[in-house]
Design a protein around this motif. Structure first.
Motif, PDB file in Angstrom:
ATOM      1  N   VAL A 378      31.397  41.283  30.025  1.00  0.00           N
ATOM      2  CA  VAL A 378      32.196  40.052  29.942  1.00  0.00           C
ATOM      3  C   VAL A 378      33.472  40.324  29.152  1.00  0.00           C
ATOM      4  CG1 VAL A 378      32.289  37.761  28.886  1.00  0.00           C
ATOM      5  CG2 VAL A 378      30.282  38.435  30.210  1.00  0.00           C
ATOM      6  N   LEU A 379      33.313  40.988  28.024  1.00  0.00           N
ATOM      7  CA  LEU A 379      34.481  41.250  27.180  1.00  0.00           C
ATOM      8  C   LEU A 379      35.484  42.166  27.886  1.00  0.00           C
ATOM      9  CD1 LEU A 379      32.746  41.601  23.718  1.00  0.00           C
ATOM     10  CD2 LEU A 379      34.126  39.693  24.542  1.00  0.00           C
ATOM     11  N   ASP A 380      34.971  43.139  28.612  1.00  0.00           N
ATOM     12  CA  ASP A 380      35.872  44.042  29.349  1.00  0.00           C
ATOM     13  C   ASP A 380      36.658  43.269  30.407  1.00  0.00           C
ATOM     14  OD1 ASP A 380      35.219  46.220  27.906  1.00  0.00           O
ATOM     15  OD2 ASP A 380      33.749  47.013  29.323  1.00  0.00           O
ATOM     16  N   ALA A 381      35.998  42.318  31.046  1.00  0.00           N
ATOM     17  CA  ALA A 381      36.670  41.576  32.114  1.00  0.00           C
ATOM     18  C   ALA A 381      37.680  40.584  31.546  1.00  0.00           C
ATOM     19  CB  ALA A 381      35.639  40.846  32.970  1.00  0.00           C
ATOM     20  N   LEU A 382      37.509  40.217  30.280  1.00  0.00           N
ATOM     21  CA  LEU A 382      38.472  39.305  29.666  1.00  0.00           C
ATOM     22  C   LEU A 382      39.694  40.090  29.214  1.00  0.00           C
ATOM     23  CD1 LEU A 382      36.191  36.938  27.580  1.00  0.00           C
ATOM     24  CD2 LEU A 382      37.534  36.367  29.588  1.00  0.00           C
ATOM     25  N   SER A 383      40.445  40.575  30.187  1.00  0.00           N
ATOM     26  CA  SER A 383      41.605  41.388  29.838  1.00  0.00           C
ATOM     27  C   SER A 383      42.685  41.201  30.884  1.00  0.00           C
ATOM     28  CB  SER A 383      41.216  42.861  29.754  1.00  0.00           C
ATOM     29  OG  SER A 383      41.120  43.393  31.045  1.00  0.00           O
ATOM     30  N   VAL A 384      43.877  41.604  30.544  1.00  0.00           N
ATOM     31  CA  VAL A 384      44.978  41.508  31.510  1.00  0.00           C
ATOM     32  C   VAL A 384      45.416  42.900  31.960  1.00  0.00           C
ATOM     33  CG1 VAL A 384      45.875  39.280  30.785  1.00  0.00           C
ATOM     34  CG2 VAL A 384      46.596  41.341  29.585  1.00  0.00           C
ATOM     35  N   GLU A 385      44.580  43.892  31.684  1.00  0.00           N
ATOM     36  CA  GLU A 385      44.998  45.256  32.013  1.00  0.00           C
ATOM     37  C   GLU A 385      44.532  45.699  33.388  1.00  0.00           C
ATOM     38  OE1 GLU A 385      43.751  44.374  28.644  1.00  0.00           O
ATOM     39  OE2 GLU A 385      43.541  46.377  27.801  1.00  0.00           O
ATOM     40  N   ARG A 386      43.691  44.912  34.012  1.00  0.00           N
ATOM     41  CA  ARG A 386      43.130  45.247  35.317  1.00  0.00           C
ATOM     42  C   ARG A 386      42.575  46.673  35.295  1.00  0.00           C
ATOM     43  NH1 ARG A 386      46.091  44.334  41.151  1.00  0.00           N
ATOM     44  NH2 ARG A 386      44.202  43.900  42.322  1.00  0.00           N
ATOM     45  N   ASN A 387      41.598  46.864  34.432  1.00  0.00           N
ATOM     46  CA  ASN A 387      41.091  48.222  34.207  1.00  0.00           C
ATOM     47  C   ASN A 387      40.297  48.794  35.376  1.00  0.00           C
ATOM     48  OD1 ASN A 387      42.143  48.747  31.617  1.00  0.00           O
ATOM     49  ND2 ASN A 387      40.683  47.265  30.778  1.00  0.00           N
ATOM     50  N   ASP A 388      39.988  47.944  36.360  1.00  0.00           N
ATOM     51  CA  ASP A 388      39.230  48.456  37.505  1.00  0.00           C
ATOM     52  C   ASP A 388      40.141  49.052  38.574  1.00  0.00           C
ATOM     53  OD1 ASP A 388      40.329  45.985  37.927  1.00  0.00           O
ATOM     54  OD2 ASP A 388      38.715  45.258  39.230  1.00  0.00           O
ATOM     55  N   GLU A 389      41.447  49.042  38.301  1.00  0.00           N
ATOM     56  CA  GLU A 389      42.397  49.646  39.240  1.00  0.00           C
ATOM     57  C   GLU A 389      43.295  50.624  38.492  1.00  0.00           C
ATOM     58  OE1 GLU A 389      42.411  49.323  42.366  1.00  0.00           O
ATOM     59  OE2 GLU A 389      41.583  47.362  42.917  1.00  0.00           O
ATOM     60  N   ALA A 390      43.808  51.605  39.203  1.00  0.00           N
ATOM     61  CA  ALA A 390      44.659  52.607  38.560  1.00  0.00           C
ATOM     62  C   ALA A 390      45.985  52.004  38.106  1.00  0.00           C
ATOM     63  CB  ALA A 390      44.913  53.759  39.525  1.00  0.00           C
ATOM     64  N   GLN A 391      46.472  51.026  38.834  1.00  0.00           N
ATOM     65  CA  GLN A 391      47.718  50.359  38.470  1.00  0.00           C
ATOM     66  C   GLN A 391      47.457  48.861  38.466  1.00  0.00           C
ATOM     67  OE1 GLN A 391      50.606  53.305  41.114  1.00  0.00           O
ATOM     68  NE2 GLN A 391      50.513  51.146  41.596  1.00  0.00           N
ATOM     69  N   PRO A 392      47.969  48.153  37.465  1.00  0.00           N
ATOM     70  CA  PRO A 392      47.793  46.700  37.506  1.00  0.00           C
ATOM     71  C   PRO A 392      48.471  46.102  38.743  1.00  0.00           C
ATOM     72  CG  PRO A 392      48.678  47.400  35.368  1.00  0.00           C
ATOM     73  CD  PRO A 392      48.695  48.596  36.256  1.00  0.00           C
ATOM     74  N   VAL A 393      49.628  46.638  39.107  1.00  0.00           N
ATOM     75  CA  VAL A 393      50.391  46.082  40.218  1.00  0.00           C
ATOM     76  C   VAL A 393      50.184  46.938  41.467  1.00  0.00           C
ATOM     77  CG1 VAL A 393      52.685  45.449  41.034  1.00  0.00           C
ATOM     78  CG2 VAL A 393      52.086  45.125  38.634  1.00  0.00           C
ATOM     79  N   MET A 394      49.622  46.335  42.497  1.00  0.00           N
ATOM     80  CA  MET A 394      49.347  47.021  43.769  1.00  0.00           C
ATOM     81  C   MET A 394      50.149  46.344  44.873  1.00  0.00           C
ATOM     82  SD  MET A 394      47.131  49.471  43.566  1.00  0.00           S
ATOM     83  CE  MET A 394      45.746  50.095  42.649  1.00  0.00           C
ATOM     84  N   PRO A 395      51.378  46.804  45.092  1.00  0.00           N
ATOM     85  CA  PRO A 395      52.235  46.110  46.069  1.00  0.00           C
ATOM     86  C   PRO A 395      51.642  46.073  47.484  1.00  0.00           C
ATOM     87  CG  PRO A 395      53.529  47.541  44.676  1.00  0.00           C
ATOM     88  CD  PRO A 395      52.092  47.856  44.385  1.00  0.00           C
ATOM     89  N   LEU A 396      51.131  47.206  47.968  1.00  0.00           N
ATOM     90  CA  LEU A 396      50.535  47.176  49.301  1.00  0.00           C
ATOM     91  C   LEU A 396      49.093  46.711  49.194  1.00  0.00           C
ATOM     92  CD1 LEU A 396      52.708  49.830  49.942  1.00  0.00           C
ATOM     93  CD2 LEU A 396      51.776  49.054  52.105  1.00  0.00           C
ATOM     94  N   ALA A 397      48.727  45.806  50.094  1.00  0.00           N
ATOM     95  CA  ALA A 397      47.396  45.212  50.046  1.00  0.00           C
ATOM     96  C   ALA A 397      46.328  46.286  50.168  1.00  0.00           C
ATOM     97  CB  ALA A 397      47.254  44.198  51.166  1.00  0.00           C
TER      98      ALA A 397
END
Lengths: 653, 110
Positions: A378-397
């Motif tokens: 729960v604590l890990d998911a309460l973040s704005v870093e999007r740690n489950d992806e290599a980049q927070p911003v993924m322009p291509l779907a």
């Protein structure tokens, strides 16, 4: 004039089609044989909707006169995506890209991270990009979409020309397309994908003249021209905007989900935690209070970064207090650890102090909370870093293996415009064997169905009705596998068993069916303006096992998280002789059709069947067999041999 | 585009003067990463003199936010101009980042 004619035929198709299908539903069903009557009328309704959507597409057929001159200062990055293709092929494309006339930077996006390719790129002064260190092995790579997203972070051209490894561009590709971007709302210009290694009779149905022609031109008329992954120019700003919107959406979703799960997780942790330690209980109290407050703040519209920061600070402070209080009891452990750390860090010359040790003990992976997995999650998911992806911003779907379609749809939903430029400006290589071709078609179909199931265009906010239907039309065509099975089954059932799905094959039937069929064919002829569409029609029926497999695997993937069994389409011809096993279902069906025809004729001769029914159904079987016959040529196809040059035997195959 | 920074009592203030677009965005990321590496993990990006920002600029801010968080700190933005505010709303990034009126106020409650 052509436009008027097209629209006239569309109207006639709809009238005759609706007339026929209404009659079929209301007056013709043979309810005694409902088990074939119903599926058949449903399949026919499916086909009517399909042709109506096609009619709607070509209704707004847009023939563009070409782009205005490009802004001379437009900066462009040309991306060549590669994974494991032959280096010669990559370099041929890359060097052709380098020769594109408008000023640009050429980049090879090497997902295979091959040192030889890097050396070649450097030698020719080409840019070379591999995944950054953020793409650790525990995070999803997202195939080509990931490759492009990674490169977007390392480059900064205003526009991006995307090329598959095999797509050799013409030097004027940018001059002819960049001008469309003078319209500030245009985010995408797609040009056709054309293949230079395909003989005139196109045994594998590689060219898609109907799609890269009337269909895309029609979609263009509805501001819904598709992005097809290659030979397209994109506006970086639009892509980045999609990435940001996606980032906010995913982050918010993840935080809401985590908060919703937090109470259960804490309760569970209380039960399982070592309750002899009152300190752990205290920290859990603090975590609970923090998450409750976070929920309140979220409802009050506080920003996600503030909310998550506060939770983290509060929990970290609690953990630190706990550790500090507990430090005596942990003294022996601490000494041991400190010794370890000293030995390790000592080499770097950094002194380890006691304070630091307490800090370390408080860190997530070491803290007592670390053992309480549910709470930690729960604590890990309460973040704005999007740690489950290599980049927070993924322009291509990344929701589909056909990232292109999903990306374009999101762009359209954001209000961006698209252009289809109907002129071949790059020459690619099509698969030269059936196996590779089937893999490719399966992938396209799977990706399309994934998008349908994950982001159904019919309910996407921001899309206009016409755009929704344009996306839906393409998805709808991929459901044809099921209809095909019924179209094969119906004549077999009649010829073998004498069971007719309609009450009678009378004047009533022919007077409705034949006009519809005829007008339907005229529609394709008029809309296609003489381009060959027969090969495409054959494959849309003959590849029914591929379409069905695509639908079922995509559904399992989206609903149950099963893997698709995704493979990169090999660009080189696959080895081995003719592989009949690839078309086993089609061989079985064809055999059944042939046997049924013979049996039907025998039944007719012995007076068991009536002439008209037999005639119609035998004709139907012959049509089906002619359709399927393309597969025989496909299996036997030995690859492309240019007519002008003497045949060269391919060593590798 | 010009970047500068100043270490204050409880945070480091980064000033980004000019146009924060696809060309300057990577530079901002680099700059902030260096500031963090220098020991400040509480960062305020003062956008008072940022006349223009595009989506790449915002993307860089997210990258900086992630870096600050990973260093155990936070990144906040202050004094946004109308155009930047519009971009924040358009991309719904205002849901993630609070725009504080001034750099001073950004960390005043933490």
């Amino acid at each position: 004039m052509t436009r008027f004619l097209t629209r006239l035929v569309v109207v006639l198709t709809v009238i005759t089609g609706v007339n026929y299908i209404t009659w079929r539903w209301l007056a013709s069903l043979n309810w005694d044989a409902w088990w074939i009557a119903l599926p058949l009328v449903i399949a026919e309704t499916y086909s009517l909707i399909d042709v109506m959507l096609f009619g709607m597409t070509v209704w707004r057929l847009k023939i563009r006169k070409g782009a205005p001159p490009p802004p001379p200062d437009a900066t462009v990055d040309v991306f060549i995506t590669t994974y494991n293709e032959d280096l010669d092929m990559v370099m041929t494309t890359a060097l052709a890209a380098q020769k594109i006339r408008h000023p640009h930077s050429t980049w090879i996006l090497d997902d295979g991270a091959r040192p030889e390719l890097k050396a070649l790129a450097e030698q020719h002064g080409l840019g070379y990009v591999t995944r950054s260190e953020d793409w650790t092995s525990d995070l999803p790579r997202h195939a080509k979409a990931g490759n492009l997203n990674n490169a977007l972070m390392q480059t900064h051209g205003e526009f991006l020309l995307i090329l598959d490894t095999d797509q050799i561009p013409e030097p004027d590709i940018l001059e002819k397309t960049l001008g469309y971007f003078n319209n500030r709302r245009v985010a995408l210009v797609q040009t056709p994908q054309y293949f230079s290694n395909v003989p005139a009779d196109d045994p594998l149905g590689s060219q898609a003249p109907l799609f890269y022609g009337p269909i895309q031109q029609g979609k263009d008329g509805w501001n819904a021209a598709f992005f097809c992954g290659s030979n397209a120019i994109l506006r970086r700003e639009a892509l980045m905007q999609l990435g940001l919107v996606g980032y906010v959406k995913e982050t918010e979703k993840s935080i809401r989900r985590a908060l919703a799960a937090s109470q259960t997780a804490i309760k569970k942790a209380r039960k399982s935690a070592d309750m002899e330690s009152p300190l752990v209980a205290e920290v859990l109290d603090e975590v609970e209070a923090a998450t409750r407050e976070a929920q309140k703040e979220l409802d009050a519209g506080k920003s996600l970064s503030e909310i998550t920061y506060r939770v983290r600070r509060r929990v970290d402070a609690a953990v630190q207090t706990l550790v500090l209080a507990d430090v005596e009891a942990l003294q022996s452990d601490l000494e041991e650890i400190a010794a370890m750390e000293l030995a390790h860090v000592g080499e770097a010359g950094v002194p380890v102090v006691a304070d630091d040790a307490v800090q370390r003990m408080s860190r997530r992976d070491w803290s007592p909370l670390g053992a309480l997995e549910s709470v930690q999650a729960v604590l890990d998911a309460l973040s704005v870093e999007r740690n489950d992806e290599a980049q927070p911003v993924m322009p291509l779907a990344t929701i589909s293996v056909t990232e292109d379609m999903a990306t374009a749809m999101r762009m359209h939903a954001m209000g961006w415009e698209s252009v289809y430029h109907h002129e071949v400006l790059a020459y690619g290589l099509a698969p030269e064997d059936l196996k590779t071709m089937l893999t490719q078609r399966l992938r396209w179909a799977q990706g399309t169905i994934q998008v349908l199931l994950r982001e159904n265009p019919l309910v996407q906010k921001g899309l206009k009705l016409g755009q929704r239907l344009m996306y839906f039309a393409t998805m709808w065509t991929y459901l044809s596998g099921y209809a095909a099975v019924i179209y094969f089954a119906a004549p077999i059932i009649y010829l073998l068993l004498g069971i007719l799905p309609v009450t009678s094959l009378s004047w009533d039937f022919f007077i409705r069916f034949i006009p519809f069929m005829v007008v339907n064919q005229i529609l394709f002829a008029v809309a296609g303006r003489g381009i060959p569409t027969w090969r495409g029609q054959q494959y849309s029926l003959a590849l029914f096992p591929t379409w069905i497999k695509a639908c079922s695997t995509a559904a399992r993937n989206v609903w149950f998280g099963r893997p698709l069994g995704f493979a990169v389409t090999p660009k080189a011809r696959q080895s081995g002789g003719p592989s009949w096993s690839l078309i086993q279902p089609q061989i079985v069906v064809s055999a059944l059709l042939a046997v049924a025809a013979v049996v039907g004729i025998i039944r007719l001769a012995t007076g068991l069947a009536e002439p008209l029914g037999t005639l119609v159904n035998v004709a139907w079987v012959i049509f089906d067999l002619v359709v399927m016959s393309i597969l025989v040529r496909a299996v036997l196809y030995k690859g492309y041999e240019p007519a002008a040059e003497p045949a060269v035997t391919e060593k590798e195959s | 585009m010009e970047f500068s920074y100043e270490v204050r009592d409880s945070y480091a203030e980064v000033k980004a003067d000019g146009r924060l677009n696809m060309v300057s965005a990577p530079k901002l990321r680099e700059f902030v990463t260096d500031v963090i590496a220098g020991g400040s993990n509480r960062i305020v990006v003062n956008l008072e003199k940022t006349a223009f920002m595009d989506s790449s600029g915002l993307g860089a801010l997210i990258g900086c936010l992630k870096a600050a968080r990973q260093a155990g700190g936070d990144l906040r933005i202050a004094a946004v101009q109308p155009q930047v505010k519009m971009v924040l709303q358009l991309t719904s990034m205002d849901k993630v980042l609070t725009a504080y009126p001034s750099a001073d106020e950004a960390f005043s409650n933490d």
